[in-house]
Write a protein that holds these residues in place. Structure first.
Motif, mmCIF file in Angstrom:
data_model
loop_
_atom_site.group_PDB
_atom_site.id
_atom_site.type_symbol
_atom_site.label_atom_id
_atom_site.label_comp_id
_atom_site.label_asym_id
_atom_site.label_seq_id
_atom_site.Cartn_x
_atom_site.Cartn_y
_atom_site.Cartn_z
ATOM 1 N N LEU A 55 0.838 -1.435 0.000
ATOM 2 C CA LEU A 55 -0.372 -0.266 0.150
ATOM 3 C C LEU A 55 0.727 1.022 -0.413
ATOM 4 C CD1 LEU A 55 -2.906 -1.475 2.303
ATOM 5 C CD2 LEU A 55 -3.005 -0.265 -0.155
ATOM 6 N N GLY A 56 1.775 0.943 0.212
ATOM 7 C CA GLY A 56 2.683 2.306 0.263
ATOM 8 C C GLY A 56 3.503 2.896 -1.605
ATOM 9 N N HIS A 57 3.321 1.921 -1.511
ATOM 10 C CA HIS A 57 2.929 2.201 -3.623
ATOM 11 C C HIS A 57 1.331 2.975 -3.962
ATOM 12 C CE1 HIS A 57 7.111 0.827 -3.777
ATOM 13 N NE2 HIS A 57 6.787 -0.680 -2.777
ATOM 14 N N ASP A 62 -5.256 9.524 0.149
ATOM 15 C CA ASP A 62 -6.088 9.548 1.117
ATOM 16 C C ASP A 62 -5.222 8.006 1.684
ATOM 17 O OD1 ASP A 62 -7.732 10.978 1.840
ATOM 18 O OD2 ASP A 62 -8.968 10.300 -0.180
ATOM 19 N N VAL A 63 -4.911 6.479 0.956
ATOM 20 C CA VAL A 63 -4.421 5.430 1.960
ATOM 21 C C VAL A 63 -2.587 5.927 1.883
ATOM 22 C CG1 VAL A 63 -3.417 3.426 0.207
ATOM 23 C CG2 VAL A 63 -5.606 4.365 -0.650
ATOM 24 N N LEU A 64 -1.998 6.791 1.500
ATOM 25 C CA LEU A 64 -0.885 6.987 2.216
ATOM 26 C C LEU A 64 -1.080 7.743 3.401
ATOM 27 C CD1 LEU A 64 0.833 8.072 -0.857
ATOM 28 C CD2 LEU A 64 0.895 5.849 -0.980
ATOM 29 N N GLU A 65 -2.123 8.741 3.399
ATOM 30 C CA GLU A 65 -1.788 9.740 4.706
ATOM 31 C C GLU A 65 -2.104 8.110 5.994
ATOM 32 O OE1 GLU A 65 -2.695 13.915 4.466
ATOM 33 O OE2 GLU A 65 -4.181 12.828 4.061
ATOM 34 N N ALA A 66 -3.135 7.330 5.601
ATOM 35 C CA ALA A 66 -3.450 6.127 6.007
ATOM 36 C C ALA A 66 -2.389 5.363 6.900
ATOM 37 C CB ALA A 66 -5.140 4.954 5.783
ATOM 38 N N LEU A 67 -1.688 5.206 6.045
ATOM 39 C CA LEU A 67 -0.405 4.445 5.948
ATOM 40 C C LEU A 67 0.358 4.940 7.334
ATOM 41 C CD1 LEU A 67 0.807 3.015 2.824
ATOM 42 C CD2 LEU A 67 -0.211 1.483 5.211
ATOM 43 N N ILE A 68 0.240 6.218 6.756
ATOM 44 C CA ILE A 68 1.252 7.096 7.804
ATOM 45 C C ILE A 68 0.689 7.347 9.125
ATOM 46 C CG2 ILE A 68 2.085 9.580 8.130
ATOM 47 C CD1 ILE A 68 2.141 9.654 4.973
ATOM 48 N N GLY A 69 -0.733 7.309 9.900
ATOM 49 C CA GLY A 69 -0.769 7.935 10.667
ATOM 50 C C GLY A 69 -0.811 6.053 11.473
ATOM 51 N N ASN A 70 -0.694 5.244 11.002
ATOM 52 C CA ASN A 70 -0.771 3.358 11.132
ATOM 53 C C ASN A 70 0.598 3.314 11.833
ATOM 54 O OD1 ASN A 70 -0.213 0.903 12.058
ATOM 55 N ND2 ASN A 70 -1.814 0.251 10.009
ATOM 56 N N PRO A 71 0.733 2.967 13.273
ATOM 57 C CA PRO A 71 1.914 3.045 14.028
ATOM 58 C C PRO A 71 2.160 1.835 13.404
ATOM 59 C CG PRO A 71 0.404 2.481 15.606
ATOM 60 C CD PRO A 71 -0.711 3.054 13.839
#
Length: 102
Positions: A55-57, A62-71
């Motif tokens: 998902l980092g790609h 919105d997906v990338l921001e969700a990833l960044i927010g996921n510890p």
């Protein structure tokens, strides 16, 4: 479980957030055509590491921001996102990296 094309994306978002949905079902939702569903998967702390890396790609901010927010998102993914062409994504990733060293 299969992701139905006739079912609305909002139903699949609810499914992606359901703690009972795990494993292979969650992986299938990680490649859903709806960015809202992928973002829901990316936000889950129990999301498999392979899906987080994949998902980092994603092309969706919105997906990338969700990833960044996921510890649980691997630091290698966050470091890559710090170089993202979209300022909103790169700034959020840089801030997360800064916060991790405090």
């Amino acid at each position: 479980m299969s992701v139905s094309s006739t079912r609305g994306a909002s139903e699949d978002v609810v499914r992606a957030l359901d703690p009972a949905v795990t494993g292979a079902d969650l992986l299938r939702l990680a490649v859903h055509r709806s960015s809202a569903v992928r973002a829901a998967v990316a936000s889950r702390t129990d999301c498999p590491a392979g899906a987080l890396i994949s998902l980092g790609h994603d092309h969706s901010v919105d997906v990338l921001e969700a990833l960044i927010g996921n510890p649980r998102t691997p630091s290698s993914v966050i470091r890559n996102l710090a170089d993202h062409r979209t300022a909103r994504v790169s700034e959020a990733a840089v801030q997360r990296l800064r916060n991790s060293f405090r």
